[in-house]
Design an enzyme around this catalytic site. Sequence first.
Site, short mmCIF file in Angstrom:
data_model
loop_
_atom_site.label_atom_id
_atom_site.label_comp_id
_atom_site.label_asym_id
_atom_site.label_seq_id
_atom_site.Cartn_x
_atom_site.Cartn_y
_atom_site.Cartn_z
N PRO A 1 0.80 -1.22 0.00
CA PRO A 1 0.00 0.00 0.00
C PRO A 1 0.84 1.27 0.00
O PRO A 1 0.45 2.27 -0.61
CB PRO A 1 -0.82 -0.13 1.29
CG PRO A 1 -0.97 -1.61 1.49
CD PRO A 1 0.33 -2.19 1.01
N GLY B 1 4.93 1.13 -3.81
CA GLY B 1 4.73 0.67 -5.17
C GLY B 1 6.00 0.92 -5.96
O GLY B 1 6.91 0.10 -5.99
N THR C 1 -1.42 -10.20 -8.63
CA THR C 1 -2.14 -11.03 -9.58
C THR C 1 -2.21 -12.46 -9.03
O THR C 1 -1.18 -13.02 -8.67
CB THR C 1 -1.44 -11.03 -10.95
OG1 THR C 1 -1.41 -9.70 -11.46
CG2 THR C 1 -2.17 -11.92 -11.94
N ARG D 1 9.84 -7.58 -18.33
CA ARG D 1 9.41 -6.30 -18.92
C ARG D 1 9.16 -6.37 -20.44
O ARG D 1 8.13 -5.86 -20.90
CB ARG D 1 10.43 -5.22 -18.57
CG ARG D 1 9.92 -3.81 -18.80
CD ARG D 1 10.68 -2.85 -17.89
NE ARG D 1 10.12 -2.82 -16.55
CZ ARG D 1 10.77 -2.38 -15.48
NH1 ARG D 1 12.01 -1.96 -15.60
NH2 ARG D 1 10.19 -2.37 -14.31
N ARG E 1 23.96 -6.40 -21.57
CA ARG E 1 23.63 -5.31 -20.66
C ARG E 1 22.66 -4.33 -21.33
O ARG E 1 22.80 -4.03 -22.51
CB ARG E 1 24.91 -4.56 -20.25
CG ARG E 1 25.81 -5.32 -19.32
CD ARG E 1 27.13 -4.58 -19.16
NE ARG E 1 26.91 -3.21 -18.73
CZ ARG E 1 26.90 -2.80 -17.46
NH1 ARG E 1 27.11 -3.67 -16.50
NH2 ARG E 1 26.71 -1.53 -17.14
N ILE F 1 -12.38 6.52 -33.97
CA ILE F 1 -12.75 6.15 -35.34
C ILE F 1 -14.13 5.52 -35.37
O ILE F 1 -14.92 5.74 -36.29
CB ILE F 1 -11.68 5.21 -35.93
CG1 ILE F 1 -10.38 6.00 -36.19
CG2 ILE F 1 -12.18 4.56 -37.22
CD1 ILE F 1 -9.20 5.13 -36.58
N GLU G 1 4.08 -2.87 -13.40
CA GLU G 1 5.46 -3.25 -13.70
C GLU G 1 6.33 -2.03 -13.99
O GLU G 1 7.20 -2.04 -14.85
CB GLU G 1 5.50 -4.24 -14.88
CG GLU G 1 4.92 -5.59 -14.52
CD GLU G 1 5.88 -6.74 -14.80
OE1 GLU G 1 7.07 -6.49 -15.01
OE2 GLU G 1 5.41 -7.87 -14.79
N THR H 1 5.54 2.35 -13.63
CA THR H 1 4.77 3.36 -14.35
C THR H 1 5.60 3.96 -15.49
O THR H 1 6.82 3.82 -15.53
CB THR H 1 4.34 4.50 -13.41
OG1 THR H 1 5.52 5.16 -12.94
CG2 THR H 1 3.54 3.97 -12.22
#
Length: 420
Positions: A137, A140, A169, A279, A347, A374, A400, A402
Amino acid sequence: MSTPASTEPSFDLGQDHLDLRSWVHDFAAEVVRPAASEWDEREEFPWPVLEEAAKIGLYSLDFIASQAADETGLGFPITMEELFWGDAGIGLSIVGTSLAAAGVRANGTDEQVIEWVPQMYGSPGDLKLGAFCSSEPDAGSDVGAMRTRATYDEATDEWVLNGTKTWATNGGIADVHVVTAVVDPDLRTRGQASFVVPPGTAGLSQGQKFKKHGIRASHTAEVVLDQVRVPGRCLLGGKEKLDARLARAREAVRDGALGASPGTGVKANASMATFERTRPAVGAQAIGIARAAYEVALDYAKTREQFGKPIIENQAIAFMLADMAVSIEASRLLVWRAAWMARQGKRFDQAEGSMSKLFAGETAVKVTERAMQILGGNGFTREYPVERMARDAKIYTIFEGTSEIQRLVIARAVSGAPIR
């Protein structure tokens, strides 16, 4: 499934990757898409769809292992793009366990990988789940503010975990939880470690289940740890390795080489080591959503007529579609490059992993919003899927790392400056 022998980057996929893409795409088109609206409305974990994925081997340890062995690193991004082209909420339900598995692979010993990762998948008819629990909480993006504590009970060779994790999750419904915790508060991010919490461990419970803006089929909840005792072997990497790492960090603090502020290195802590591995795959998920919305918008523009002609003949619409296509292709190239680099152990000197996730995530938001534009009024209704896709896309500028955190990582990498 075999993997290509060449490890050189290429713009042309080999037959194995083409077959993989076709296989996952067919499952996404025939099983995932037809179920997407229902599970989004229900906001429940799509167990029947996961069972179908397990039956064909898509949700299985064998599949994860085969893609991890892919020397090009492209197997996971290809899989993610096609699966999330079907639906993001269901897609995340299918791949959510892989984050916990990545946490064990990134930080654990070979013996721990062999012991725990199979227990995260189970088998058809006896499905299992894994959950990676890092965010809190009040912690993050600021992982240095983590409050969950792990203390060692030498008399019993057990670790005792206390704290609350959030945004997990599969949190609370998983069989195996991978939890990051602080073992030495004075060392901030350098004083953290990861632990496996085995199935049925007393003291672990599900807290609040979140009702989300998007990816609503994916289960996201708090995980509460109240005097959770796990055997010493559940410390990923082992105590000897942890003690050596903590000793080096304490020495660096004494020598003034390591301050009290959070570390800036990509692998400064267990959480970041896991995110580094995942990522590019997360960026691929965003590409799948963007591509799906783009295809809906393109088909709609070709058939929708206004003022006696298809709206795609209007320059404003055509240019929007052109920009959407360019962004999607550019995102895919960034993701594939980062995935290949990670697999080759190169790297990320220019923060290529963060670049791929940042660009792909923001592309997903822009493309889905333009797709709604559209489609006009139709795009704002649930009769068309772009409304759901736009809701799903937004999370990719948040979780993951911001977009702001990605920019911070990139800025530090390219400038070498300690930007705050």
